[in-house]
Design a protein around this motif. Sequence first.
Motif, PDB file in Angstrom:
ATOM      1  N   THR A  49      49.775  28.497  69.736  1.00 48.92           N
ATOM      2  CA  THR A  49      49.572  29.875  69.274  1.00 48.92           C
ATOM      3  C   THR A  49      50.932  30.455  68.882  1.00 48.92           C
ATOM      4  OG1 THR A  49      49.846  30.689  71.536  1.00 48.92           O
ATOM      5  CG2 THR A  49      47.583  30.282  70.810  1.00 48.92           C
ATOM      6  N   ALA A  54      49.480  35.681  73.197  1.00 54.26           N
ATOM      7  CA  ALA A  54      48.294  35.237  72.442  1.00 54.26           C
ATOM      8  C   ALA A  54      47.605  34.099  73.188  1.00 54.26           C
ATOM      9  CB  ALA A  54      48.697  34.784  71.038  1.00 54.26           C
ATOM     10  N   CYS A  58      43.731  34.226  74.313  1.00 53.35           N
ATOM     11  CA  CYS A  58      42.758  33.230  73.829  1.00 53.35           C
ATOM     12  C   CYS A  58      42.113  32.490  75.001  1.00 53.35           C
ATOM     13  CB  CYS A  58      43.434  32.227  72.887  1.00 53.35           C
ATOM     14  SG  CYS A  58      44.021  32.994  71.372  1.00 53.35           S
ATOM     15  N   PHE A 225      46.350  33.647  65.243  1.00 53.36           N
ATOM     16  CA  PHE A 225      47.573  33.413  66.031  1.00 53.36           C
ATOM     17  C   PHE A 225      48.031  31.978  65.804  1.00 53.36           C
ATOM     18  CE2 PHE A 225      44.966  36.405  68.682  1.00 53.36           C
ATOM     19  CZ  PHE A 225      45.738  37.535  68.475  1.00 53.36           C
TER      20      PHE A 225
END
Length: 401
Positions: A49, A54, A58, A225
Motif C-alpha cells: 500500500t 492505509a 485495509c 492506495f
Amino acid sequence: MYRIGQPESKRVETLLESGEIFRYGKAGECDQFEADWGKRLGDVQVRMTTSGTAALYCALIGLKVGPGDSVIVPSCTYMATALAVVAAGAMPIIAEVDESITLSPEDVERKIAPHTKAIIPVHMWGLPCNMDALMDIAEKRGVKVLEDACQAVGGGYKGRELGSIGHAGAFSFNYFKNMTSGEGGAFVSADESVFRRGSVAADCCSYYWNPDEHRPDEQFAGLNFRATEISGAILNAQLERIDEMLDRMRGHKRTLTKVGEDAGLTSITNNCLDCECGTHVGFIFDSEKNARAFAKRISELKGRAFLPIDTGRHVYTRWDPIMRKQGAHHPALDPFNLPQNKALNIEYSMDMCPESLDILSRAVLIGMHPDNDREKIDELADAIRESAHVVNSPHAQPTTK
Ligand SMILES: Cc1ncc(COP(=O)(O)O)c(C=O)c1O
C-alpha cells in the motif's frame, strides 16, 4: 533506523531505464516484494500500500470491522492506529500498556466488550507485544487480532515473524522504519477472504489487475492506495539488508541491557529479547524525576535517550481527533455520530489510562543505530554506567567500571 545506498540506487536505475514504472506493468518489482515478504512471514498473502496507515485501514476492512464495532488499541502508539479504526467506521477503545510499553493483556481482558470485533497489538519501538497472552484472550473471546508491526518490520516473537501471528498484520515503510522506500506500507493475512476484501479497499480496481480476485459479490467502493514500482524496487533491495542490520542492533541491545542491569538499573519488560528488533534499549525507573535525570545525562554523554511520555502523537492524550471525537471531514460521515456507534457509549478522557501515563513517564528508551560500531557501543555502555550514578533510585547502585 535503516540503511540505504547503492543497491537501492542501482535497482531503481534499472527500473527507470526499463520505463516499466506501473505497479501492474512488466517489471514486477511489487509482485516480487509481495511474494518474498509473504514467504518470509510464512505463507501469508501480502498487499503493498502507500503507507502503514492505509495498510491498517485495509486490514480492518478485510476483517469486516465497521460501524457498531469497537477495536481495542494501546494507549501508546502513533495515532494512525486509532485513526484507521475510525476511518473503517468503528470505535477505538483505548487500553493500558504494561511495563513492556506494549498493550497490556490484563487491561484488554478488562475492556473487551460484546461489541469488540478486534484488538490491535502494536509492537512499538520494535518491542514485541505479549502475543501468547493476547492471542489466548482473542481466541477465548472470539475477536480478531490485527498486529500493527509498523515500527517492528523484520522483528520476531518466539521464533515467529511479527505481523504474521495475528489474523492480519500491517507494516509501514516510511522514512523512519527498519525498511524504507520513503513512504509505503503493506498488509498481510493468511486468510484469503481478509486479503481479498483488504485488496478491494487498497485498490478500487484490484480485481481488474488481478482477475483471480474478480468476485462481483465481494466488490464494494474502494479507493486507491496502490504502491509504486519504485517503492517495490527499493524494498527488494532493503530486504537483502534487514537481517544483518537487525542482528547487529539486537546484539548491541543485549550488551547494553546487561550493562544497565549490572549497574543496578531495571530493564523494561522484554517479551522476546532474542527476536525483537533491537532498535531501542529500555529501562524503567521508580520515578519520573529519576527517569528524566538518567535521560538527560545519557543525552549529555552523546546517547539519544527519551521518555515515551514526551513523544507527542504516540500517547493517547495527544490524539486530538480521537479525544475531540472529530472522526470525519463531514458530520454525516463521522463515525462518532453514527447511531450504531453512539449506542456503544465509548468516552475518552485525558486520565483514562493512568497506569500508562505513569509507566510512560518512568521509562527511558535509548535509540540504537545499525551504523553503531564497537567504539560507539563502548561509549554508550560508559554513558549508561555513568548515568546510573546520577539516579537517586533504590534500583541504581553506584558502580565502578
Ligand atoms: C505504530 C505505527 N502505526 C502506524 C503508523 C503509520 O504508518 P505510516 O506513517 O506509513 O502511515 C506508524 C508510522 O509512524 C506507526 O509508527
